[in-house]
Design an enzyme around this catalytic site. Sequence first.
Site, mmCIF file in Angstrom:
data_model
loop_
_atom_site.group_PDB
_atom_site.id
_atom_site.type_symbol
_atom_site.label_atom_id
_atom_site.label_comp_id
_atom_site.label_asym_id
_atom_site.label_seq_id
_atom_site.Cartn_x
_atom_site.Cartn_y
_atom_site.Cartn_z
ATOM 1 N N TRP A 1 10.984 1.581 -10.975
ATOM 2 C CA TRP A 1 10.947 2.192 -9.719
ATOM 3 C C TRP A 1 12.001 2.975 -8.661
ATOM 4 O O TRP A 1 12.310 3.461 -7.779
ATOM 5 C CB TRP A 1 10.490 0.744 -8.795
ATOM 6 N N LYS B 1 14.139 4.140 -10.635
ATOM 7 C CA LYS B 1 13.850 5.986 -11.006
ATOM 8 C C LYS B 1 13.260 6.387 -10.004
ATOM 9 O O LYS B 1 12.838 8.288 -9.831
ATOM 10 C CB LYS B 1 14.192 5.919 -12.686
ATOM 11 N N HIS C 1 -1.439 1.103 1.540
ATOM 12 C CA HIS C 1 -0.639 0.241 0.284
ATOM 13 C C HIS C 1 -1.112 -1.561 0.663
ATOM 14 O O HIS C 1 -0.399 -2.098 1.544
ATOM 15 C CB HIS C 1 0.546 0.576 -0.270
ATOM 16 N N GLU D 1 0.451 -4.295 -4.252
ATOM 17 C CA GLU D 1 0.553 -3.558 -5.371
ATOM 18 C C GLU D 1 1.904 -4.163 -6.085
ATOM 19 O O GLU D 1 3.452 -4.117 -6.141
ATOM 20 C CB GLU D 1 0.753 -2.102 -5.101
ATOM 21 N N HIS E 1 -4.382 -0.262 -4.108
ATOM 22 C CA HIS E 1 -4.502 -0.889 -4.302
ATOM 23 C C HIS E 1 -4.618 -2.175 -5.143
ATOM 24 O O HIS E 1 -5.763 -2.428 -5.327
ATOM 25 C CB HIS E 1 -2.514 -0.885 -5.432
ATOM 26 N N ASP F 1 -2.772 8.057 -7.717
ATOM 27 C CA ASP F 1 -1.250 7.976 -7.298
ATOM 28 C C ASP F 1 -0.468 9.147 -7.079
ATOM 29 O O ASP F 1 0.356 9.788 -6.116
ATOM 30 C CB ASP F 1 -1.198 6.878 -7.778
ATOM 31 N N ASP F 2 0.619 9.239 -8.570
ATOM 32 C CA ASP F 2 1.288 9.688 -8.928
ATOM 33 C C ASP F 2 0.867 10.541 -9.394
ATOM 34 O O ASP F 2 2.144 10.875 -10.411
ATOM 35 C CB ASP F 2 3.247 9.138 -8.521
#
Length: 515
Positions: free
Chosen positions: A210, A212, A359, A362, A387, A444-445
Site C-alpha cells: 500500500w 508503494k 469503499h 476492503e 469491494h 479498480d486501478d
Amino acid sequence: MFRNLLIINLIILFLAICSDAAFLPDIKGIFNEPYEAKRDAIIVGEQLLTTGGHLLLNSREQQVNDIFLRLKSEELSNGFNNAEQNAGAMHFFKAKPLIEASPVFQFLQQMPKGALLHVHTSASVSSKWVVKNLFYMPGLLRCVRADGVSVLSFRHMPDKHNCVTEYVEVNKERQQFSAGPEEYDRAMEALINLYTPQPEVDYSTINQVWTKFQNMFSTMSDVLVYIPAVRSYYRQMLQEMYDDNIMYSEVRMNLYELYDQNGTTFAPEQSLNVLMQIVAEFQQVHPDFLGIKVIISPNRNAAPEAMQQRFNTFKINHSKYPKELIGFDLVGQEDTGKPLHEYVNILKQKPETAKFFFHAGETNWFGGPIDYNILDALLLNTTRIGHGYALMKHPLLWNTVKARDIALEVNPLSNQILHLVWDLRNHPGTFFMAENIPIVICNDDPGFWNAKGLSYDFYYAIMSMAPNYAGLKTLKQLVWNSVKYSSFDEAERQRAYQLLQKKWDEFIENVLSHQ
C-alpha cells in the site's frame, strides 16, 4: 413461482436427508428416492441459487456455452494436474503470460462487458502507454523525495514536493542514462507499476504494497493536472475501455486545479469539463460508447474540517452538473484510514439528487472498527459498495445487501495485488456468487499493474471465484448486472440494455461463425 417452490422443496429435501427431526414426518415421500437422485437434486438446487443460475439461454447461447465450458474444462483440468500452469490459482504477476495465452481469456476479450462501475481515473491507463507517451512529452521534469519517491511535473517552476534533489529534464536524463534508453524506460515504468517477479518477497506485508501503491499516485499527480497530458491520458483511458468491449463507465476522481504550457492555472471544475469534452469527442467517433459519469472521491484521512469543505465543494459542483457528477466516496487504505463513522454528520448533508458509492470492507480485519465501514455505508444508504471484501463475515449485513439489492463492486486483481488474498479461489466473491449476492466485476486501478480493460478481472471471476461448472449464464448475469446497478436513469438504462443485447447477439454469432 415454480422456481421458488422447487428450491423450497430441495431445501426441505436436504434437511430431511440430514436430519431425523420429528417435525418433518409429512414429507417422507419426497425422499424415498434413490440416493443418487437425491444427491443430484441437491447439486441442481445449488446451481440454481448461484449467480446466473436461473438464467435461460437460447439455443445459440447454449452452443456458445458448450464451447466456452469445453475451453474452461480443459484449462481447469490442466491446472489441476500441473499446479505451475494453474493461472487461476496464481498471483497475477506470475500468471499474466499464462492468462494472455489462454483460450478462455481470448474468449473473454471478445465478450461485451457492459459497464465498468469502479475505476480510479488516475490509475486507469496502462503503464507502458504512459511511459511511451506522457513521459516522452517535452518539458517533463523529475525530482526525488527523501523517501526515494520520484515526483514528476510539467511546471516551469514546480514546487519542491519535499524533494531532496533538483528537478532534471526526463528526456535529457533518458538520453544520458548509462544503461541505455530502454532500461531507463523500464525504470520509469517501475515508478507507476507495482509489478515484481517476486511479490511474496517484495511485498511481504500489506502496508509495504500500500505504501508503494499510494506513492505512485504522488508520482503522477502533477502530470495528470497538466492539460495537454490529461487530455491525451483521458483519450487513452476511453480507448482501452472501448477496445475491451466496455461501453460505459462510472469513474472515481477528484477535481483539481489544472495548468497549461504557459503556466496558466484553471479552476478545479475545469477538470470535469476537460473529461466531458474528451468523452464527447470520443463519442463522435464511437457513438456506441455511452459515456462517463463521475464519483468524487477524496482521501479518507482528511480532518473533519477539511472533509466538510470537500463535501461542500462536491455539493456545489453536483448542483451545477447533476447528470455528470453523480456521487461521493472516500478512498485510501481502510486499515490505516479514518472510518466512515467519523464523518457521519457531514455525510448526512447529502443532496437528495446525489448518491453514495462507498469503499467499505476492503480489509481482512473482523469485528470493527474497520469492517464496520460496511455497516455505516448501509446506514448512509449507499447505492453500491466498493469491494465489500469483509461482508461475508457479517450475516445481518450481507442479508441486508441482498434484500436491498445493493451491488458489490468486486475487484479481483486489486484485492490480490493489494495483499488481501493470494489465491483468488479463496476470495469472498466465491461466497457472493454462491449466495447470488449482487456483484459487478470491476478493475479498480488497472494501469498500476499494466492490465488493460476488464478481461483480466473477468478471467479470475470465472476461473477462480465462480464454480467449475459456471459458464455463459454466470458471465451473462455479471455483464447484465453492470447495467442494472449503474446510475443510468430509466431512459438511459433501456438504451443501454438494447445496445448491450445487440452487441451480445453479435458476439454469440461471431463465436459460432469461427468454429
